[in-house]
Design a protein around this motif. Structure first.
Motif, PDB file in Angstrom:
ATOM      1  N   LYS A  27       8.840  78.073   6.182  1.00 33.13           N
ATOM      2  CA  LYS A  27       7.268  77.491   6.474  1.00 33.13           C
ATOM      3  C   LYS A  27       6.158  76.769   5.630  1.00 33.13           C
ATOM      4  N   ASP A  28       6.581  76.641   4.519  1.00 35.05           N
ATOM      5  CA  ASP A  28       5.444  76.470   3.436  1.00 35.05           C
ATOM      6  C   ASP A  28       5.714  74.540   2.860  1.00 35.05           C
ATOM      7  N   TRP A  81      -0.208  73.839   2.968  1.00 39.56           N
ATOM      8  CA  TRP A  81      -0.250  75.001   4.051  1.00 39.56           C
ATOM      9  C   TRP A  81      -0.472  76.039   2.647  1.00 39.56           C
ATOM     10  N   SER A 112       3.343  77.107  10.828  1.00 37.62           N
ATOM     11  CA  SER A 112       4.189  76.281  10.087  1.00 37.62           C
ATOM     12  C   SER A 112       4.247  74.857  10.489  1.00 37.62           C
ATOM     13  N   THR A 160      11.639  75.771  15.906  1.00 46.79           N
ATOM     14  CA  THR A 160      10.702  77.201  15.026  1.00 46.79           C
ATOM     15  C   THR A 160      10.202  78.079  15.439  1.00 46.79           C
ATOM     16  N   TYR A 210       6.726  80.755  16.415  1.00 49.87           N
ATOM     17  CA  TYR A 210       5.800  80.734  16.031  1.00 49.87           C
ATOM     18  C   TYR A 210       5.253  82.366  15.775  1.00 49.87           C
TER      19      TYR A 210
END
Lengths: 282, 389
Positions: A99-100, A186, B44, B350, B352
């Motif tokens: 995610k980051d 992020w 992301s 992906t 969310y």
């Protein structure tokens, strides 16, 4: 300075601005690329192309990179070494989750890098090759067109680079990039643990800045090394295996020009007209 | 005039305190986000815009929807809209204020926002969006306030205001066109790369904005003496119905292009949004139920609007407005922006999910918008009722 002379200078200045700014402002809008028009002008504007692929004009310096994928396959671990070295010297943080995630250079499969190629009855070998994914340093970069502050721009040598201090973090460039080359901070990459050690940057390179949270980053073609007449780090590491070629594509005598002339190469998503400067030798 | 917002009955103050408490929670969450970074949200690397930008996109439409009242009233001299045109202008102000708050909430470095002005970049659509949004805010504040002031003093609006009123009409079209251009000019995102995005945005805006307006007007009729009038109500229903039909027609065209051409890039996002996308053995479909709820709500609302009995009944009109508003909110305020990121440029999927704090901030911005709206409507209605009594 007496008033007359001052007024004269004022008038001269104003008319110069009006004369220069009007066509160039129009040019900006038509070309959609601030830096390209102020530097050498690497390509025709799309309107000149008459529906065909925009032609690239060999003027000025235009850096390019050719990646010999088979050489990377022959030299096991070489691609990983390039990635690690790139991320180390540029203080790319490792947050340990997708995610980051921040990445400048990374390994992908053929089908992810070239999703619009046919994968029917796929060539087993091709799909096992380690493809290095990296910013394409497009000649007509959609990210530069989208950026509302010129925080990302095209340098005179054709490299697309970032000003981390001007970026407002709107992430329009991430939506615009057709190659997924851009990452966003992020959270703060400068976060420290209880002992005052950086949590996400294991081996800090003091000579390159770390970023703050809320800005976009990506491969800069090692602008800081080019300034010292050094090749990009990945190219330097791959040189021993002759797996990467780097140089001015507008110089007919450069190594990369010769390689591109003699070997069959492919580019990512050429139909989009972004004119990538990264080529894959398969 | 603003002092009129300080006098109200118990219901008024309960509503204001309710909004303020939501704003308070949102503000606290925003402080957390500001200190941590945007990783506080569910966004992301692959889905780099989330509900902030999707709310912004939807609300630009709500703001532009006000023109559906301004245009008939000022250009065609349609007198029945005399009482509610000001409500349309004030709704535009509240919606634009929300848009600006959502953009600020979405910036990684909000303290640098002025860089957009310090380094003007005409090749970026965000630069033009900044100009048209702030321009529209200015026009509506000016026109709304001057007209209301004249009304309070029982004099006709000054002549110099006319050009600003006429300018606000194409300007309303421009805000949603430029917002569409943020998306439809991006070569790498097939779902957004469609010339019909701007007309589709406008059609859905002209249904969503007036739906919300009519709903609020009918609520106002119940809680105050303010009555929009039967003629205006019926005309608004006609506007909403046809704009919504056009929107659904445009969505249908997207389906035709995707599925008839069978070009994967044109099909994948629609597949993901409405049926679920199978990718590497996984089924990705977290928005499918929302999209079908949107379709059902939209058609149910149209059925209510086109049936003579339900079209005349205030209760069913309110239900239809609510259904239409939520239908279009899902369509544009959820599906359009989030869907565009699937699949990613490297052909990954992906999904969310907004974080709790992100939802709280979003609700806080909506509550701020409704707070602005309530204050403006309170003032406008007090002036109108004072004049009539």
């Amino acid at each position: 300075m007496d008033m007359k002379r001052r007024n004269l200078l004022k008038i001269a200045g104003m008319s110069a601005i009006a004369g220069v700014a009007a066509p160039s402002a129009l040019n900006l809008l038509m070309k959609g690329n601030v830096q390209a028009s102020s530097s050498a002008g690497h390509s025709d504007s799309p309107s000149d192309a008459h529906g065909e692929m925009p032609a690239e004009k060999p003027t000025g310096v235009r850096l390019g990179l050719a990646i010999d994928v088979k050489k990377f396959a022959e030299n096991k671990g070489l691609a990983e070494k390039c990635v690690a070295a790139c991320h180390q010297i540029h203080n790319v943080p490792d947050f340990g989750n997708p995610k980051d995630e921040i990445k400048w250079l990374w390994i992908e499969k053929f089908e992810n890098l070239f999703p619009d190629h046919s994968h029917y009855k796929k060539n087993e070998e091709l799909h096992q090759l380690p493809f290095l994914a990296v910013c394409n340093h497009c000649d007509d970069p959609p990210c530069v067109r989208a950026c509302p502050t010129k925080a990302t721009f095209k340098a005179a040598n054709g490299a697309v680079i970032m000003d981390f201090h001007r970026c407002i973090g709107c992430r329009f460039c991430m939506a615009a990039c057709p190659y997924g080359a851009r990452s966003f901070n992020w959270r703060s990459p400068r976060e420290k643990d209880a002992n005052g050690k950086l949590k996400f940057i294991k081996d800090l390179n003091e000579k390159f800045p770390t970023r703050m949270r809320g800005v976009v980053e990506k491969c800069n073609f090692c602008a800081e090394r080019l300034a010292e007449n050094l090749p990009p780090k990945c190219v330097e590491i791959a040189a021993s295996a002759q797996a990467m070629y780097f140089g001015d594509m507008n110089d007919p005598h450069s190594e990369i020009s010769k390689v591109l002339k003699t070997k069959f190469t492919i580019q990512r998503k050429p139909a989009l007209g972004t004119l990538p400067s990264v080529f894959y030798i398969i | 005039m603003i002092e009129k917002a300080l006098k109200g009955n118990q219901g008024y103050w309960t509503w204001m305190i309710f909004l303020l408490s939501i704003i308070g929670v949102g503000a606290l969450c925003y402080v957390q986000q500001f200190n941590y970074g945007l990783g506080y949200t569910g966004m992301s690397r692959d889905v780099s815009w989330g509900i902030y930008i999707s709310q912004f996109t939807f609300l630009v439409g709500v703001a532009a929807g006000g023109v559906m009242l301004v245009l008939p009233y000022y250009v065609h001299n349609y007198k029945a809209f005399g009482r509610i045109t000001i409500l349309g202008e004030f709704m535009a102000i509240a919606a634009i204020a929300m848009c600006l708050m959502f953009i600020m909430a979405d910036l990684g470095q909000p303290t640098r926002a002025l860089n957009v002005l310090l380094h003007p970049t005409p090749n970026s659509m965000l630069f033009w969006d900044m100009i048209v949004l702030n321009g529209y805010l200015f026009l509506n504040v000016l026109v709304g306030w001057v007209v209301l002031n004249s009304e309070a003093k029982e004099v006709p609006p000054p002549k110099w205001l006319k050009p600003f009123i006429y300018l606000s009409i194409p300007w309303a079209i421009s805000i949603h066109t430029v917002t569409a251009m943020l998306y439809c000019g991006l070569g790498g995102r097939h779902f957004w790369l469609s010339a019909i995005i701007a007309p589709r945005f406008l059609a859905s805006a002209f249904a969503a904005g007036p739906s919300l307006l009519l709903l609020i007007a009918l609520i106002l009729k119940r809680v105050s003496k303010f009555d929009v009038g039967e003629t205006a109500t019926q005309k608004l229903i006609t506007i909403i119905s046809y704009a919504a039909l056009l929107n659904f027609f445009f969505v249908g065209l997207e389906f035709f292009v995707g599925y008839y051409s069978n070009i994967p890039g044109h099909k994948h996002t629609l597949q993901y949004l409405f049926f679920g996308l199978e990718h590497d053995g996984h089924m990705y479909n977290n928005l499918v139920k929302f999209m079908w709820i949107s379709v059902i709500m939209g058609f149910a609302s149209l059925a209510l609007f086109f049936t003579p009995q339900t079209r005349k009944n205030e209760k069913t009109i309110m239900i239809a407005c609510l259904l239409m508003f939520f239908s279009l909110w899902i369509d544009k305020g959820l599906g359009f922006v989030l869907g565009g990121f699937v699949p990613s440029p490297l052909d990954y999927v992906t999904e969310y999910y907004p974080s709790f704090g992100e939802i709280a901030i979003t609700m806080g911005v909506w509550a701020s918008g409704f707070l602005i709206l309530t204050i403006l409507y309170k003032v406008a209605i007090s002036v109108k009722l004072a004049k009539e009594s």
